[in-house]
Design a protein around this motif. Structure first.
Motif, PDB file in Angstrom:
ATOM      1  N   ALA A  70       0.792  -1.350   0.120  1.00  0.00           N
ATOM      2  CA  ALA A  70       0.052   0.103  -0.015  1.00  0.00           C
ATOM      3  C   ALA A  70       0.775   1.114   0.036  1.00  0.00           C
ATOM      4  CB  ALA A  70      -0.829  -0.022   1.081  1.00  0.00           C
ATOM      5  N   LEU A  71       1.981   1.205   0.508  1.00  0.00           N
ATOM      6  CA  LEU A  71       3.029   2.413   0.806  1.00  0.00           C
ATOM      7  C   LEU A  71       3.536   2.611  -0.660  1.00  0.00           C
ATOM      8  CD1 LEU A  71       4.066   4.528   2.250  1.00  0.00           C
ATOM      9  CD2 LEU A  71       6.037   3.325   2.982  1.00  0.00           C
ATOM     10  N   ARG A  72       3.937   1.563  -1.411  1.00  0.00           N
ATOM     11  CA  ARG A  72       4.461   1.612  -2.637  1.00  0.00           C
ATOM     12  C   ARG A  72       3.604   2.092  -3.735  1.00  0.00           C
ATOM     13  NH1 ARG A  72       6.087  -3.826  -1.933  1.00  0.00           N
ATOM     14  NH2 ARG A  72       4.978  -5.182  -3.370  1.00  0.00           N
ATOM     15  N   ASP A  73       2.271   2.009  -3.455  1.00  0.00           N
ATOM     16  CA  ASP A  73       1.132   2.153  -4.397  1.00  0.00           C
ATOM     17  C   ASP A  73       0.388   3.869  -4.109  1.00  0.00           C
ATOM     18  OD1 ASP A  73      -0.383   1.140  -6.512  1.00  0.00           O
ATOM     19  OD2 ASP A  73      -2.174   1.120  -5.185  1.00  0.00           O
ATOM     20  N   ALA A  74       1.116   4.272  -2.675  1.00  0.00           N
ATOM     21  CA  ALA A  74       0.398   5.597  -2.455  1.00  0.00           C
ATOM     22  C   ALA A  74       0.656   6.750  -3.446  1.00  0.00           C
ATOM     23  CB  ALA A  74       1.284   5.999  -1.211  1.00  0.00           C
ATOM     24  N   VAL A  75       1.505   6.792  -4.305  1.00  0.00           N
ATOM     25  CA  VAL A  75       1.392   8.103  -5.325  1.00  0.00           C
ATOM     26  C   VAL A  75       0.218   7.606  -6.193  1.00  0.00           C
ATOM     27  CG1 VAL A  75       2.808   8.871  -7.197  1.00  0.00           C
ATOM     28  CG2 VAL A  75       3.688   8.853  -5.004  1.00  0.00           C
ATOM     29  N   ALA A  76       0.379   6.393  -6.797  1.00  0.00           N
ATOM     30  CA  ALA A  76      -0.868   5.969  -7.643  1.00  0.00           C
ATOM     31  C   ALA A  76      -2.159   6.169  -7.123  1.00  0.00           C
ATOM     32  CB  ALA A  76      -0.634   4.385  -8.414  1.00  0.00           C
ATOM     33  N   SER A  77      -2.399   6.035  -5.961  1.00  0.00           N
ATOM     34  CA  SER A  77      -3.631   5.732  -5.280  1.00  0.00           C
ATOM     35  C   SER A  77      -3.975   6.904  -4.796  1.00  0.00           C
ATOM     36  CB  SER A  77      -3.783   4.673  -4.385  1.00  0.00           C
ATOM     37  OG  SER A  77      -2.822   4.885  -3.093  1.00  0.00           O
ATOM     38  N   ALA A  78      -3.177   7.970  -4.810  1.00  0.00           N
ATOM     39  CA  ALA A  78      -3.655   9.396  -4.183  1.00  0.00           C
ATOM     40  C   ALA A  78      -4.709   9.855  -4.809  1.00  0.00           C
ATOM     41  CB  ALA A  78      -2.326  10.272  -4.094  1.00  0.00           C
ATOM     42  N   ASP A  79      -5.683  10.549  -4.221  1.00  0.00           N
ATOM     43  CA  ASP A  79      -6.897  11.329  -4.710  1.00  0.00           C
ATOM     44  C   ASP A  79      -6.389  12.597  -5.169  1.00  0.00           C
ATOM     45  OD1 ASP A  79      -9.449  11.869  -5.394  1.00  0.00           O
ATOM     46  OD2 ASP A  79     -10.140  12.117  -3.486  1.00  0.00           O
ATOM     47  N   LEU A  80      -6.069  12.742  -6.393  1.00  0.00           N
ATOM     48  CA  LEU A  80      -5.522  14.064  -7.035  1.00  0.00           C
ATOM     49  C   LEU A  80      -6.670  15.101  -7.404  1.00  0.00           C
ATOM     50  CD1 LEU A  80      -2.666  12.539  -9.332  1.00  0.00           C
ATOM     51  CD2 LEU A  80      -2.685  13.219  -6.657  1.00  0.00           C
ATOM     52  N   PRO A  81      -6.609  16.352  -7.183  1.00  0.00           N
ATOM     53  CA  PRO A  81      -7.422  17.046  -7.996  1.00  0.00           C
ATOM     54  C   PRO A  81      -7.558  16.868  -9.398  1.00  0.00           C
ATOM     55  CG  PRO A  81      -5.958  18.325  -6.582  1.00  0.00           C
ATOM     56  CD  PRO A  81      -5.539  17.117  -6.605  1.00  0.00           C
ATOM     57  N   GLU A  82      -8.673  17.211 -10.044  1.00  0.00           N
ATOM     58  CA  GLU A  82      -8.877  16.902 -11.552  1.00  0.00           C
ATOM     59  C   GLU A  82      -8.079  17.547 -12.556  1.00  0.00           C
ATOM     60  OE1 GLU A  82     -12.571  17.212 -14.889  1.00  0.00           O
ATOM     61  OE2 GLU A  82     -12.861  18.120 -12.779  1.00  0.00           O
ATOM     62  N   ALA A  83      -7.558  18.754 -12.358  1.00  0.00           N
ATOM     63  CA  ALA A  83      -6.745  19.446 -13.404  1.00  0.00           C
ATOM     64  C   ALA A  83      -5.351  18.660 -13.078  1.00  0.00           C
ATOM     65  CB  ALA A  83      -6.984  20.881 -13.183  1.00  0.00           C
ATOM     66  N   TYR A  84      -4.983  18.806 -11.916  1.00  0.00           N
ATOM     67  CA  TYR A  84      -3.784  18.298 -11.658  1.00  0.00           C
ATOM     68  C   TYR A  84      -3.517  16.945 -12.078  1.00  0.00           C
ATOM     69  CZ  TYR A  84       0.472  16.877  -8.890  1.00  0.00           C
ATOM     70  OH  TYR A  84       1.796  16.500  -8.549  1.00  0.00           O
ATOM     71  N   PRO A 105      -2.642  15.340  -1.139  1.00  0.00           N
ATOM     72  CA  PRO A 105      -3.222  13.918  -1.210  1.00  0.00           C
ATOM     73  C   PRO A 105      -2.393  13.017  -1.037  1.00  0.00           C
ATOM     74  CG  PRO A 105      -3.611  15.620  -3.277  1.00  0.00           C
ATOM     75  CD  PRO A 105      -2.515  16.225  -2.554  1.00  0.00           C
ATOM     76  N   LEU A 106      -0.953  12.982  -0.956  1.00  0.00           N
ATOM     77  CA  LEU A 106      -0.146  11.816  -0.733  1.00  0.00           C
ATOM     78  C   LEU A 106      -0.157  11.551   0.864  1.00  0.00           C
ATOM     79  CD1 LEU A 106       1.735   9.557  -1.604  1.00  0.00           C
ATOM     80  CD2 LEU A 106       3.508  11.519  -1.746  1.00  0.00           C
ATOM     81  N   LEU A 107      -0.113  12.858   1.616  1.00  0.00           N
ATOM     82  CA  LEU A 107      -0.477  12.644   3.271  1.00  0.00           C
ATOM     83  C   LEU A 107      -1.679  12.297   3.442  1.00  0.00           C
ATOM     84  CD1 LEU A 107       1.401  15.996   4.224  1.00  0.00           C
ATOM     85  CD2 LEU A 107       2.122  13.720   4.592  1.00  0.00           C
ATOM     86  N   ALA A 151      -1.277   4.890   3.991  1.00  0.00           N
ATOM     87  CA  ALA A 151       0.048   4.297   4.580  1.00  0.00           C
ATOM     88  C   ALA A 151       1.075   5.394   4.271  1.00  0.00           C
ATOM     89  CB  ALA A 151       0.295   3.430   3.070  1.00  0.00           C
ATOM     90  N   PHE A 152       1.070   6.300   3.764  1.00  0.00           N
ATOM     91  CA  PHE A 152       2.043   7.494   3.546  1.00  0.00           C
ATOM     92  C   PHE A 152       1.750   8.438   4.836  1.00  0.00           C
ATOM     93  CE2 PHE A 152       4.375  11.191   2.529  1.00  0.00           C
ATOM     94  CZ  PHE A 152       5.698  10.908   1.864  1.00  0.00           C
ATOM     95  N   GLY A 153       0.525   8.598   4.970  1.00  0.00           N
ATOM     96  CA  GLY A 153       0.534   9.585   6.311  1.00  0.00           C
ATOM     97  C   GLY A 153       1.081   9.064   7.317  1.00  0.00           C
ATOM     98  N   ALA A 154       0.911   7.527   7.493  1.00  0.00           N
ATOM     99  CA  ALA A 154       1.597   7.151   8.663  1.00  0.00           C
ATOM    100  C   ALA A 154       3.159   7.271   8.812  1.00  0.00           C
ATOM    101  CB  ALA A 154       1.011   5.562   8.955  1.00  0.00           C
ATOM    102  N   PHE A 155       3.712   6.994   7.522  1.00  0.00           N
ATOM    103  CA  PHE A 155       5.068   6.996   7.402  1.00  0.00           C
ATOM    104  C   PHE A 155       5.611   8.444   7.502  1.00  0.00           C
ATOM    105  CE2 PHE A 155       8.815   7.675   5.041  1.00  0.00           C
ATOM    106  CZ  PHE A 155       9.749   6.551   5.497  1.00  0.00           C
ATOM    107  N   ALA A 156       4.926   9.386   7.126  1.00  0.00           N
ATOM    108  CA  ALA A 156       5.256  10.741   7.268  1.00  0.00           C
ATOM    109  C   ALA A 156       5.224  11.190   8.706  1.00  0.00           C
ATOM    110  CB  ALA A 156       4.413  11.745   6.396  1.00  0.00           C
TER     111      ALA A 156
END
Length: 423
Positions: free
Chosen positions: A15-29, A136-138, A142-147
């Motif tokens: 889940a951590l190595r998938d965090a960037v791909a799974s982050a809920d990004l703003p539409e235009a971003y 979104p990454l935070l 998974a990433f929020g906990a690591f940070a």
């Protein structure tokens, strides 16, 4: 080291190595950047990157002092020494203004710290919103906990930019117009939409268009029907020099700025300090001991390529890189270490025909990256460090696989971008 702890944690937690791909990004971003995102962010020590930003602030002061120090205040002589032709020199003096520290330094990180390759000082900066990934990454578990476990934080670049606009206009909610050269918006509209989305989250009403779309009504500049408080200039000195269609509308903006009817961020003349040859003049200048220590700490040996210097550059092939004085996107860069002696001699002779700088090679740290399948590969990162009048403005990285060559740009095959956290 946080990077190695992150890789270990990724190996244990998909889940951590998938965090960037799974982050809920703003539409235009997401539309602008998702396909370019590296599987992980970059990490650095906070004191190191803030020290680098402070060095950049001081370096900018030295750069902007060069016309007075070396040429008695004669800006045209300074431009000539940079290698500008008469037409571009005329543009710089015609569209002049007090220099503003709004820049992105392209830096490598090696064992000694952050080292400068180029200093983009002008409002036409790329990558300003890449760091918007961090929120979104935070937000992922998974990433929020690591940070939280490792004390990670970041500087929000778009918030820092919004702060500049509020201060410059004296308004809490200014209308900002991002202006490209004539016909310039279309190729970059996804990026402008993403930045617009970011600015609106920070209370800035941003509209974008080409400079010739600006209209004057009752003394105020308008774009798409909205009165403008600040122009974020993305039309460049080179666009003004190459395409006369930009000149008259740019003069309209310049006049409005000089008369106090709009804030122009930043003046076209800021571009003279973005010329790579300005770094060469600074590198070779007669400085006091503190200034010399600053330049030597931040900037590798950099000189204008001349016939007197050619033999030395040929002899130092393994450590030399040649760059056009005003090239963008890595175009025209030539590296000695991947050529034979004969090829390099021919390259040096060719580069003497047009203005180039010679710069000592920086060997950057490798950045290990784990993909979603758990494979680890080494990447090369160029750190884009933002420096603004009130200090460090955050950072992002452009990256390529470590065997991908010497030019690290989004147009490079396989290139990716990454946001930055500090610890």
């Amino acid at each position: 080291m946080v990077t190695h702890k992150y890789l270990d944690a990724c190996a244990a937690d998909p889940a951590l190595r998938d965090a960037v791909a799974s982050a809920d990004l703003p539409e235009a971003y997401a539309a602008a950047w998702r396909k370019y995102l590296l599987p992980r962010p970059m990490f650095c020590a906070e004191d190191g990157i803030r020290r680098a930003a402070d060095d950049l602030r001081r370096l900018f002061g030295l750069l902007t002092s060069l016309p007075d120090r070396l040429f008695g205040g004669d800006v045209r002589a300074f431009c000539g020494a940079l290698g500008m032709d008469e037409h571009r020199t005329g543009i710089m003096t015609r569209f002049a203004g007090d220099p503003v520290l709004y820049g992105r330094a392209d830096m490598y990180q090696d064992e000694a710290g952050f080292r400068l390759m180029e200093f983009n000082v002008g409002s036409e900066l790329g990558g300003v919103d890449v760091g918007d990934l961090n929120g979104p990454l935070l937000g992922t578990d998974a990433f929020g906990a690591f940070a939280a476990d490792h004390g990670l934080a970041h500087v929000d670049t778009t918030a820092a930019i919004a702060r500049q606009f509020v201060r410059a206009t004296g308004k809490d909610d200014p209308v900002v117009a991002t202006l490209e050269g004539v016909g310039g918006i279309a190729p970059y509209e996804a990026l402008h939409r993403s930045f617009q989305e970011s600015m609106r989250r920070h209370g800035i009403d941003l509209v974008y268009g080409d400079v010739d779309q600006v209209q004057t009504r009752n003394g105020r500049l308008h774009l798409h029907g909205k009165p403008i408080d600040l122009v974020l200039r993305y039309y460049s000195p080179n666009q003004l020099a190459r395409d006369d269609r930009n000149v008259a509308p740019a003069e309209t903006v310049q006049r409005a700025h000089e008369e106090g009817r709009v804030v122009l961020w930043t003046p076209v003349s800021n571009g003279m300090f973005a010329y790579k040859s300005s770094l060469a003049l600074l590198s070779g200048a007669d400085l006091d001991p503190d200034e010399r220590a600053l330049v030597d700490r931040v900037l590798p040996w950099t000189r204008q390529l001349t016939r007197d210097l050619a033999e030395f550059v040929r002899a130092e092939r393994d450590t030399m890189i040649l760059k056009p004085i005003a090239g963008l996107g890595g175009h025209g860069i030539r590296t000695g270490w991947d050529q034979t002696d004969r090829e390099w001699a021919e390259t040096v002779a060719e580069c003497l025909r047009e203005p180039h700088i010679a710069q000592r090679r920086i060997v950057p740290n490798r950045e290990p990256v784990m993909d979603r399948d758990g494979r680890v590969t080494d990447w090369t990162a160029v750190w884009g460090v933002f420096a603004f009048p009130d200090g460090y403005g955050g950072a992002f990285c452009r990256t390529v696989p470590a065997n991908g060559g010497s030019v690290v740009n989004i147009g490079t095959t396989g290139a990716r971008v990454a946001s930055v956290f500090h610890h």
